[in-house]
Every structure is written in structure tokens, then in C-alpha cells.
Design a protein around this motif. Sequence first.
Motif, short mmCIF file in Angstrom:
data_model
loop_
_atom_site.label_atom_id
_atom_site.label_comp_id
_atom_site.label_asym_id
_atom_site.label_seq_id
_atom_site.Cartn_x
_atom_site.Cartn_y
_atom_site.Cartn_z
N UNK A 116 0.86 -1.19 0.00
CA UNK A 116 0.00 0.00 0.00
C UNK A 116 0.89 1.23 0.00
N UNK A 117 0.59 2.18 -0.88
CA UNK A 117 1.35 3.41 -0.99
C UNK A 117 0.41 4.59 -0.77
N UNK A 118 0.70 5.41 0.23
CA UNK A 118 -0.05 6.63 0.49
C UNK A 118 0.78 7.80 -0.03
N UNK A 119 0.12 8.73 -0.73
CA UNK A 119 0.84 9.84 -1.33
C UNK A 119 -0.03 11.08 -1.37
N UNK A 120 0.62 12.26 -1.44
CA UNK A 120 -0.13 13.50 -1.64
C UNK A 120 0.75 14.59 -2.21
N UNK A 121 0.11 15.61 -2.76
CA UNK A 121 0.75 16.87 -3.15
C UNK A 121 0.04 17.98 -2.39
N UNK A 127 8.36 24.97 3.82
CA UNK A 127 9.59 24.31 4.28
C UNK A 127 9.95 23.20 3.29
N UNK A 128 11.21 22.78 3.31
CA UNK A 128 11.68 21.77 2.37
C UNK A 128 11.04 20.40 2.58
N UNK A 129 10.72 20.06 3.82
CA UNK A 129 10.11 18.77 4.13
C UNK A 129 8.80 19.02 4.86
N UNK A 130 7.69 19.14 4.10
CA UNK A 130 6.44 19.62 4.68
C UNK A 130 5.69 18.65 5.58
N UNK A 131 6.09 17.38 5.66
CA UNK A 131 5.34 16.41 6.46
C UNK A 131 5.81 16.44 7.92
N UNK A 132 4.85 16.56 8.83
CA UNK A 132 5.16 16.51 10.26
C UNK A 132 4.60 15.26 10.92
N UNK A 133 3.73 14.53 10.22
CA UNK A 133 3.17 13.28 10.74
C UNK A 133 2.73 12.38 9.60
N UNK A 134 2.92 11.09 9.78
CA UNK A 134 2.65 10.10 8.73
C UNK A 134 1.42 9.28 9.08
N UNK A 135 0.72 8.71 8.08
CA UNK A 135 -0.41 7.82 8.38
C UNK A 135 0.06 6.67 9.29
N UNK A 136 -0.77 6.29 10.24
CA UNK A 136 -0.45 5.23 11.17
C UNK A 136 -0.05 3.96 10.43
N UNK A 167 -8.04 -0.98 2.43
CA UNK A 167 -7.14 -0.22 3.28
C UNK A 167 -7.48 1.27 3.18
N UNK A 168 -7.50 1.93 4.32
CA UNK A 168 -7.68 3.38 4.40
C UNK A 168 -6.50 3.92 5.19
N UNK A 169 -5.52 4.54 4.52
CA UNK A 169 -4.26 4.88 5.18
C UNK A 169 -4.35 5.85 6.35
N UNK A 170 -5.34 6.70 6.42
CA UNK A 170 -5.34 7.75 7.42
C UNK A 170 -4.62 8.97 6.88
N UNK A 171 -4.51 10.01 7.68
CA UNK A 171 -4.00 11.30 7.22
C UNK A 171 -2.51 11.49 7.47
N UNK A 172 -1.91 12.30 6.60
CA UNK A 172 -0.61 12.90 6.86
C UNK A 172 -0.87 14.16 7.67
#
Length: 191
Positions: A116-121, A127-136, A167-172
Amino acid sequence: MALSVPEIASGDLLIAVIGQDGAGTFTWPGSWAELVDLGAGTVSSLHIAYLIASGGEKTVVPTSTVSERSSHLVLRIAASAWHGTTPPEVTTATGTSATPNPPSLTPSWGSADTLWIASFVIDDPAVSFPVTGWPTSYSGNQVSCGSGDASTAGIAVATRGLAATTEDPGSFSTTASDNWAAATIAVRPGA
């Protein structure tokens, strides 16, 4: 320092993810097959395509309809790790928030040890790395990138293996609220 890069072998599955500032479309070269061409409003867009490699591929050069900056990622799944002929399946969603949420997906092959691959734009990451939290449970291949200014789009991917029918990945979680487009991709496992 020289880095050793594994050679792409015949039968490997390549999945390219592009996040672009602006709502353009892409034309993919040769044998690449488009999975997603989705705008996040008119401010950014998510583009995903795949290729079953013939071996030795080094680059892919898709053509965009707009002259905007973009961020890119390519995932390589070894020939022995995926089904070999079943294309990846995908579902998408859009929204405006600081929590891009890839939607639920039920692939056609039923329960299997699916990748399973979760992705977004997201538009204009500051900031250079905009993710502060990943799907569980999406602890594999966590990659987040952007230019660190307001003139491009930030993207991220994360993966997990799970034997499930749906599968439902959850939020970034991201550093700021903005328009986003997200995708959940399923890759059928090998025999």
C-alpha cells in the motif's frame, strides 16, 4: 564519495509520483501508463504513472502543459515482489487542510499481502520537508520533499505491507493548511 545505485531489472515495477505547482497535465513517454492526473483546485496537481521495466532504465521525462516547478519521486518494486502483470490500482481525494487524507481503496484482487502506498501533493509548502506526521503504520519509504518556498508543490509518499481486502491509510500532517490532492495505490504481491 560514489554511491552504488541498484540496476533496474526487467520486470521491475516503477511508480513515478509528481507534484506540480499549477493545474497542468502531463504526457508520459513510451510505455509509461498514467494512473493519476488530478488537480488540487487550480493551484497544484498530482500525477502518477507506472512502467513495467525492460531493464536498465535511468530516467523518465514526462512533458507538462504548464511551466511550473515540481517535485518528483520514483518507487522501484523488484520483479519478484509484485504480481508481474496486474497494474497498480489507485483511488484519489482532494481537500484543503493541513491533513491530506489518502482515501480508502479496495483492489480487485481481494485480500493479499499488498504493498500500500499513500501519497499526496500540497500547494506552496513553506519548508523543504512539509510532512510533520505520517499515516499510522506507514513506516516504510517515508519521503517528503519540496523546495522550501511558496512557488512549488510539496509531495510525500509512505508505504506499508498488509494482507487486507480494503485499506484506508489515514491522514498525513503538514506544516500548514493548503489545497492538496492525495492518492492510495495498491500493488498486487507476487505469487
